[in-house]
Scaffold this active site. Structure first.
Site, PDB file in Angstrom:
ATOM      1  CG  ASP A 106      -1.822  -1.054   1.371  1.00 31.02           C
ATOM      2  OD1 ASP A 106      -2.168  -1.619   0.335  1.00 31.02           O
ATOM      3  OD2 ASP A 106      -2.221  -1.354   2.512  1.00 31.02           O
TER       4      ASP A 106
HETATM    5  N1  URA Z   1      -1.383  -5.832   3.956  1.00 31.09           N
HETATM    6  C1  URA Z   1      -1.798  -4.552   3.968  1.00 31.09           C
HETATM    7  O1  URA Z   1      -2.813  -4.211   4.581  1.00 31.09           O
HETATM    8  N2  URA Z   1      -1.081  -3.676   3.274  1.00 31.09           N
HETATM    9  C2  URA Z   1       0.027  -3.976   2.578  1.00 31.09           C
HETATM   10  O2  URA Z   1       0.636  -3.125   1.961  1.00 31.09           O
HETATM   11  C3  URA Z   1       0.433  -5.318   2.587  1.00 31.09           C
HETATM   12  C4  URA Z   1      -0.291  -6.230   3.287  1.00 31.09           C
END
Ligand code: URA
Length: 238
Positions: A106
């Protein structure tokens, strides 16, 4: 030996296997002078001439690059970004090969991202059947109790579907926040954040520190390094 066109393109470093399928469907690949849009098409790399953007694609000429990047918060891992936000590729310079991120992190998450032009390895590592452990360190609001940890071990419901069993271990308890280690082996969208929300301890901060046996170690944020031959061999063995 004959092989599928999309596999050949991925192994030649043209794009990930999924992206290679798109290129074929869009009519951007020629085999022996003819545009091919059929996804199952097989070619013989020894005999057939494959063209992309009117350049001959050959596996032998492409050097495979494997990089570990410590992604800072505030960068996207997607290639196309509609909001003008910086992308992880902005952090890597001097690499002539067309490398791309393996999977996603993310925008707000930091940590380990692999970058490569090895489309075949990307396909393997991101395919659900391969179950590679991904380790995260998270700061959560509140402190999960034994019931919460048990729920994590059983798998929790997110987006109407139960996750596979995951692990959570408390590393530090604070007054308002706690630090935990989380290990999951799926790669569903915002999975860790959604799982923590499901047990009512939302994520305040999230960092990926490991993929399988590869660990971020003390690689500084925003920096990258090439993987060692042993690390590449390990990834290919998964
Ligand atoms: N889980 C999440 O919530 N975000 C990420 O970037 C990776 C795994």
């Amino acid at each position: 030996m004959e092989e599928r066109l999309q596999k050949f393109l991925a192994e030649a470093g043209v794009a990930s296997r999924r992206k290679a399928e798109e290129l074929i469907a869009e009519g951007k690949i020629k085999v022996n002078g003819k545009v091919i849009t059929e996804l199952g098409t097989k070619i013989d790399p020894q005999k057939d001439e494959v063209l992309y953007l009117d350049k001959i694609i050959s596996k032998k000429e492409v050097e495979m690059i494997y990089i570990m990047l410590h992604k800072p918060e505030g960068y996207v891992t997607t290639a196309k970004e509609q909001f003008g936000r910086p992308g992880v590729m902005d952090l890597v310079s001097g690499i002539a090969a067309r490398i791309f991120p393996v999977g996603r992190l993310d925008y707000e998450t930091s940590g380990l991202v692999l970058l490569t032009n090895d489309g075949d390895l990307t396909y393997k590592l991101t395919h659900p059947k391969h179950d590679v452990d991904k380790t995260y360190i998270a700061k959560l609001y509140g402190t999960p109790d034994d019931m919460d940890l048990q729920m994590f071990r059983r798998g929790v419901f997110i987006d109407g579907r139960q996750t596979k069993p995951a692990k959570m271990q408390i590393l530090e308890k604070g007054e308002r926040q706690s630090t935990v280690e989380i290990i999951i082996h799926e790669g569903r969208n915002r999975q860790v954040r959604k799982m923590c929300e499901a047990i009512k301890h939302p994520v305040a901060q999230l960092k990926r520190v490991g993929t399988g046996e590869l660990t971020l170690g003390d690689l500084p944020k925003g920096k990258y390094r090439h993987l060692t031959p042993a690390e590449v061999k390990y990834l290919k063995s998964l």
